[in-house]
Scaffold this motif. Structure first.
Motif, PDB file in Angstrom:
ATOM      1  N   UNK A  98       0.796  -1.232   0.000  1.00 18.34           N
ATOM      2  CA  UNK A  98       0.000   0.000   0.000  1.00 18.34           C
ATOM      3  C   UNK A  98       0.827   1.280   0.000  1.00 18.34           C
ATOM      4  N   UNK A  99       2.148   1.184  -0.228  1.00 18.76           N
ATOM      5  CA  UNK A  99       2.981   2.379  -0.296  1.00 18.76           C
ATOM      6  C   UNK A  99       3.697   2.368  -1.638  1.00 18.76           C
ATOM      7  N   UNK A 100       3.142   3.002  -2.681  1.00 18.18           N
ATOM      8  CA  UNK A 100       3.785   2.963  -3.991  1.00 18.18           C
ATOM      9  C   UNK A 100       5.121   3.684  -3.971  1.00 18.18           C
ATOM     10  N   UNK A 101       6.044   3.171  -4.770  1.00 20.58           N
ATOM     11  CA  UNK A 101       7.379   3.754  -4.820  1.00 20.58           C
ATOM     12  C   UNK A 101       8.417   2.823  -4.235  1.00 20.58           C
ATOM     13  N   UNK A 102       9.673   3.059  -4.593  1.00 13.84           N
ATOM     14  CA  UNK A 102      10.771   2.158  -4.227  1.00 13.84           C
ATOM     15  C   UNK A 102      11.610   2.761  -3.105  1.00 13.84           C
ATOM     16  N   UNK A 103      12.168   1.888  -2.276  1.00 23.70           N
ATOM     17  CA  UNK A 103      13.013   2.290  -1.157  1.00 23.70           C
ATOM     18  C   UNK A 103      14.227   1.375  -1.108  1.00 23.70           C
ATOM     19  N   UNK A 104      15.407   1.939  -0.904  1.00 26.02           N
ATOM     20  CA  UNK A 104      16.614   1.128  -0.804  1.00 26.02           C
ATOM     21  C   UNK A 104      16.529   0.223   0.417  1.00 26.02           C
ATOM     22  N   UNK A 105      16.851  -1.064   0.225  1.00 28.44           N
ATOM     23  CA  UNK A 105      16.814  -2.016   1.329  1.00 28.44           C
ATOM     24  C   UNK A 105      18.140  -2.099   2.046  1.00 28.44           C
ATOM     25  N   UNK A 106      19.217  -1.727   1.360  1.00 22.80           N
ATOM     26  CA  UNK A 106      20.541  -1.804   1.974  1.00 22.80           C
ATOM     27  C   UNK A 106      21.464  -0.893   1.191  1.00 22.80           C
ATOM     28  N   UNK A 107      22.640  -0.613   1.777  1.00 21.74           N
ATOM     29  CA  UNK A 107      23.604   0.210   1.067  1.00 21.74           C
ATOM     30  C   UNK A 107      24.202  -0.588  -0.080  1.00 21.74           C
TER      31      UNK A 107
END
Length: 548
Positions: free
Chosen positions: A518-527
């Motif tokens: 339910x949160x569109x868009x991408x987020x980095x999971x790790x460096x």
């Protein structure tokens, strides 16, 4: 050329059609195998199009796969091919057996559609032609649509130019824990632009561009003769579609692609397209519903995996409007904004949008060939866009993403090929409005092989990241993408190899990005885990002028 669908229908019965296209044909007469002068299963085995009670199996008899006539060393006569499916690899617990008939009309390929299997489980399969038994393949059925399903893992790949390098990435993919592989196009290249393989020689039958049925058959045989690709096909069921190089670089509907030859003539291009489509069908685990009818082939379809995911495979080539803006060169122009321009065609677009509302799946996945998100290559105040992708078909992009928002699609994720780069990006409803909401996520996967070993950072990548705030990640190495999803999270791992010009490259995860429910868009999971072998190199390619 082989038989069209209309010609097949003249035979009058479903059973006759099944014999001719290599589907299951248990009631047909038996046709004896010849005395083989080579391995008839030189191109391996494959499965695909899995549903809750069955799959498509595939093989092609080709004891001499590189025979210049494209017929694989086979004679005129049909051959009965037996298959069996079992719970175990030793075939002590066989669950079904059958036969299919391999005919010259379809290059002695068979596509038996196996049904009656249990849902959501693994099976093993093999073929027999005469006294020769094929390699063993492994496949699995899907959970029934709507059934509670905890997890799914799949990989997606695209763009494998044989002359550019070795298919090492597939060696690593075969060892993954996956339910499925999705191939997003450019499975073959109609000709070799690059000579990147260490120690390669080009046989005479591969020197010219493929424009007819023997030529396309040879390109598929060249790819499938590679052991890493055969292993990946044997390890998992596949879903496949096409992009441009299965036919002609940057083709669009009835319009040929780039270049100048007699196949610019519309009638000759349609003949070329028919040959390319037939060769694709002959070499992929596709259902009879994908059997081409001359220059037409139905490739948009859906795949459900329990209540967790639905993959909608698109066709962005057959129905699109002709390119605009200097024939696809990298420049912005008003014509790309025209309301009547389409990359999907009205019928496919309506079918895609209707599916948004009907699907109960937690994750709506679009299997897409060319980049959907805006890709501006000018980091300055100007705009530089490639019009072969969705940037050249803005009305369709706005309609599709707007419909997803209006229908409150819970989680829309687009997976894309073509670019030979890895991207992670947010998708906005309307890129002409800066404050337009983010409505979906897009992950673009790099090539298996193309244009050299690649690099972690390039000039193109720096420009893209500077000009496109919605693009969160760029990488230009080779490899594939691995995806794991459950009801709360999508995890996307960019798996890359440091080189392709020679075999034996290791693999690692360059970066991981997630999408939350339910949160569109991408987020980095790790460096990002940058290694010393990931040097930068200049890259000044225009966004759509290069062969992709």
């Amino acid at each position: 050329m082989g038989l069209s669908r209309r010609e097949l229908l003249r035979f009058g019965t479903v059973g006759s059609i099944a014999v001719l296209v290599g589907a299951s044909a248990a009631s047909s007469g038996r046709f004896c195998a010849p005395r083989w002068l080579g391995d008839p299963f030189s191109l391996g085995v494959a499965s695909g199009e899995p549903n809750a009670d069955g799959v498509v199996l595939w093989t092609r008899l080709a004891p001499d796969p590189f025979a210049p006539d494209g017929l694989g060393g086979m004679a005129q006569a049909p051959v009965t091919v037996e298959y069996e499916v079992a719970h175990d690899e030793s075939f002590q617990q066989v669950v079904t057996r059958g036969t299919a008939v391999a005919t010259r009309e379809l290059a002695h390929s068979v596509h038996p559609e196996v049904t009656g299997l249990a849902p959501n489980r693994w099976y093993f399969y093999r073929f027999r032609a005469g006294s020769v038994i094929s390699p063993i393949g492994r496949t699995r059925t899907a959970p029934p649509p709507g059934q509670p399903t905890a997890r799914m893992r799949f990989a997606f790949a695209s763009c494998q130019s044989w002359t550019s390098g070795f298919y090492t990435a597939y060696e690593h993919m075969s060892a993954e824990d996956l339910d499925l592989v999705v191939h997003l196009g450019d499975y073959i290249y109609e000709r070799g632009w690059n000579r990147g393989r260490e120690g390669m020689t080009v046989q005479p039958q591969f020197r010219d561009e493929a424009v007819d049925l023997p030529g396309y058959r040879l390109r598929y045989a060249q790819a499938k003769a590679e052991e890493p690709l055969r292993a990946a096909h044997a390890a998992f069921p596949w879903l496949v579609t096409m992009d441009d190089h299965e036919v002609d670089n940057n083709w669009a509907a009835d319009a040929p692609g780039l270049g100048f030859d007699i196949y610019r003539i519309p009638a000759l291009f349609r003949r070329r397209r028919a040959a390319a489509f037939q060769a694709m069908y002959e070499h992929q685990p596709l259902r009879i519903g994908q059997l081409p009818s001359g220059p037409n082939m139905h490739l948009h379809r859906r795949y459900a995996f329990g209540d967790l995911a639905e993959i909608t495979m698109l066709d962005t080539r057959q129905y699109r409007s002709k390119r605009v803006c200097d024939d696809g060169e990298a420049t912005d122009c008003a014509d790309r904004l025209a309301s009547d321009r389409t990359i999907l065609g009205e019928q496919q677009r309506d079918w895609l949008i209707d599916g948004f509302a009907r699907s109960p799946a937690r994750w709506q996945i679009i299997g897409n060939q060319v980049a959907m998100g805006q890709s501006d290559y000018d980091p300055g105040p100007g705009t530089e866009l490639g019009t072969d992708a969705w940037d050249g078909y803005v009305a369709d992009r706005n309609t599709v993403l707007g419909a997803a928002a209006d229908r409150d699609v819970r989680n829309l994720v687009v997976i894309t090929g073509d670019r030979h780069h890895n991207y992670a990006a947010d998708l906005r409803r309307d890129y002409s409005v800066p404050e337009s909401p983010i409505v979906a996520s897009e992950f673009t996967g790099t090539s298996i092989t193309s244009g050299g070993d690649g690099a972690d950072t390039t000039a193109t990548g720096r420009n893209l990241l500077a000009a496109n705030p919605d693009m969160k990640f760029f990488n230009a190495q080779r490899g594939y993408v691995r995806v794991e999803l459950d009801h709360g999270l999508w995890r996307n791992d960019f798996r890359v190899v440091p080189y392709i010009r020679r075999p034996g490259a290791p693999i690692h995860t360059r970066a991981s990005y997630v999408v939350q429910d339910r949160i569109p868009g991408v987020t980095a999971a790790s460096h990002p885990d940058v290694r010393p072998d990931q040097a930068s190199e200049p890259d000044t390619a225009a966004p759509s002028a290069q062969p992709r």
